[in-house]
Design a protein around this motif. Structure first.
Motif, PDB file in Angstrom:
ATOM      1  N   MET A 169       0.982  -1.227   0.001  1.00 36.02           N
ATOM      2  CA  MET A 169      -0.001   0.106   0.079  1.00 36.02           C
ATOM      3  C   MET A 169       1.028   1.344   0.139  1.00 36.02           C
ATOM      4  SD  MET A 169      -3.131   0.002   0.099  1.00 36.02           S
ATOM      5  CE  MET A 169      -4.558   1.086   0.399  1.00 36.02           C
ATOM      6  N   VAL A 188      -6.329   0.791  -7.212  1.00 30.26           N
ATOM      7  CA  VAL A 188      -6.554  -0.984  -7.681  1.00 30.26           C
ATOM      8  C   VAL A 188      -5.623  -1.447  -8.564  1.00 30.26           C
ATOM      9  CG1 VAL A 188      -8.252  -2.078  -8.789  1.00 30.26           C
ATOM     10  CG2 VAL A 188      -9.022  -0.332  -7.300  1.00 30.26           C
ATOM     11  N   GLN A 189      -5.017  -0.656  -9.311  1.00 24.74           N
ATOM     12  CA  GLN A 189      -3.872  -1.173 -10.258  1.00 24.74           C
ATOM     13  C   GLN A 189      -2.770  -1.421  -9.612  1.00 24.74           C
ATOM     14  OE1 GLN A 189      -3.494   1.485 -13.520  1.00 24.74           O
ATOM     15  NE2 GLN A 189      -5.445   1.220 -14.460  1.00 24.74           N
ATOM     16  N   GLU A 190      -2.406  -0.901  -8.609  1.00 22.98           N
ATOM     17  CA  GLU A 190      -0.959  -0.836  -7.860  1.00 22.98           C
ATOM     18  C   GLU A 190      -1.207  -1.842  -6.645  1.00 22.98           C
ATOM     19  OE1 GLU A 190       0.966   2.608  -7.540  1.00 22.98           O
ATOM     20  OE2 GLU A 190       0.304   3.252  -9.595  1.00 22.98           O
ATOM     21  N   THR A 191      -2.380  -2.019  -6.254  1.00 23.01           N
ATOM     22  CA  THR A 191      -2.528  -3.030  -4.912  1.00 23.01           C
ATOM     23  C   THR A 191      -3.701  -3.985  -5.136  1.00 23.01           C
ATOM     24  OG1 THR A 191      -4.303  -1.490  -4.063  1.00 23.01           O
ATOM     25  CG2 THR A 191      -2.058  -0.784  -3.656  1.00 23.01           C
ATOM     26  N   ASP A 192      -4.004  -4.685  -4.024  1.00 20.29           N
ATOM     27  CA  ASP A 192      -4.934  -5.619  -4.154  1.00 20.29           C
ATOM     28  C   ASP A 192      -6.078  -5.150  -3.446  1.00 20.29           C
ATOM     29  OD1 ASP A 192      -4.296  -5.508  -1.542  1.00 20.29           O
ATOM     30  OD2 ASP A 192      -3.949  -7.668  -1.448  1.00 20.29           O
ATOM     31  N   THR A 193      -6.334  -3.751  -3.312  1.00 26.04           N
ATOM     32  CA  THR A 193      -7.492  -3.020  -2.789  1.00 26.04           C
ATOM     33  C   THR A 193      -8.821  -3.273  -3.816  1.00 26.04           C
ATOM     34  OG1 THR A 193      -6.080  -1.523  -1.662  1.00 26.04           O
ATOM     35  CG2 THR A 193      -8.400  -1.060  -1.931  1.00 26.04           C
ATOM     36  N   ARG A 194      -9.857  -3.420  -3.251  1.00 24.31           N
ATOM     37  CA  ARG A 194     -11.119  -3.784  -4.087  1.00 24.31           C
ATOM     38  C   ARG A 194     -12.107  -2.823  -3.548  1.00 24.31           C
ATOM     39  NH1 ARG A 194      -8.288  -4.904  -7.314  1.00 24.31           N
ATOM     40  NH2 ARG A 194      -7.705  -6.840  -7.935  1.00 24.31           N
ATOM     41  N   ASP A 234     -16.540   0.358  -4.757  1.00 27.57           N
ATOM     42  CA  ASP A 234     -16.085  -1.148  -4.735  1.00 27.57           C
ATOM     43  C   ASP A 234     -15.848  -1.439  -6.343  1.00 27.57           C
ATOM     44  OD1 ASP A 234     -16.497  -1.912  -1.995  1.00 27.57           O
ATOM     45  OD2 ASP A 234     -18.708  -1.301  -2.265  1.00 27.57           O
ATOM     46  N   TRP A 235     -15.041  -2.552  -6.200  1.00 25.29           N
ATOM     47  CA  TRP A 235     -14.694  -3.158  -7.431  1.00 25.29           C
ATOM     48  C   TRP A 235     -14.909  -4.544  -7.649  1.00 25.29           C
ATOM     49  CZ3 TRP A 235     -11.897   1.178  -6.311  1.00 25.29           C
ATOM     50  CH2 TRP A 235     -12.112   2.127  -7.315  1.00 25.29           C
TER      51      TRP A 235
END
Length: 80
Positions: A1, A39-45, A79-80
């Motif tokens: 992050m 979102v592209q650079e982490t696993d965050t959704r 949210d994704w």
């Protein structure tokens, strides 16, 4: 992050910088771009934003780019 954690207490106005540029749509562009980058650079959704309810312009900007308002927790989420 890493670098995204650093944004925790900053505002979009802080990211824009010069007050001469505030109010020209740059905030909306940043609000659109930042979650995509996170979102592209982490696993965050999920991206959560908590604003001062008096900041109506920022609240409207979040809603206009797809955030939803959680009235129980008084915050916005995407949210994704």
């Amino acid at each position: 992050m890493g670098r995204w954690k650093q944004l925790e207490h900053n505002s979009v106005d802080d990211l824009i910088g010069e007050t001469a540029y505030v109010g020209q749509g740059l905030g909306k562009a940043a609000v659109c771009e930042l979650p995509q980058q996170i979102v592209q650079e982490t696993d965050t959704r999920r991206v959560i934003v908590q604003l001062d309810a008096k900041n109506r312009a920022s609240c409207q900007t979040l809603l206009s780019v797809g955030f939803s308002y959680d009235s129980e927790k008084h915050r916005y989420r995407l949210d994704w």
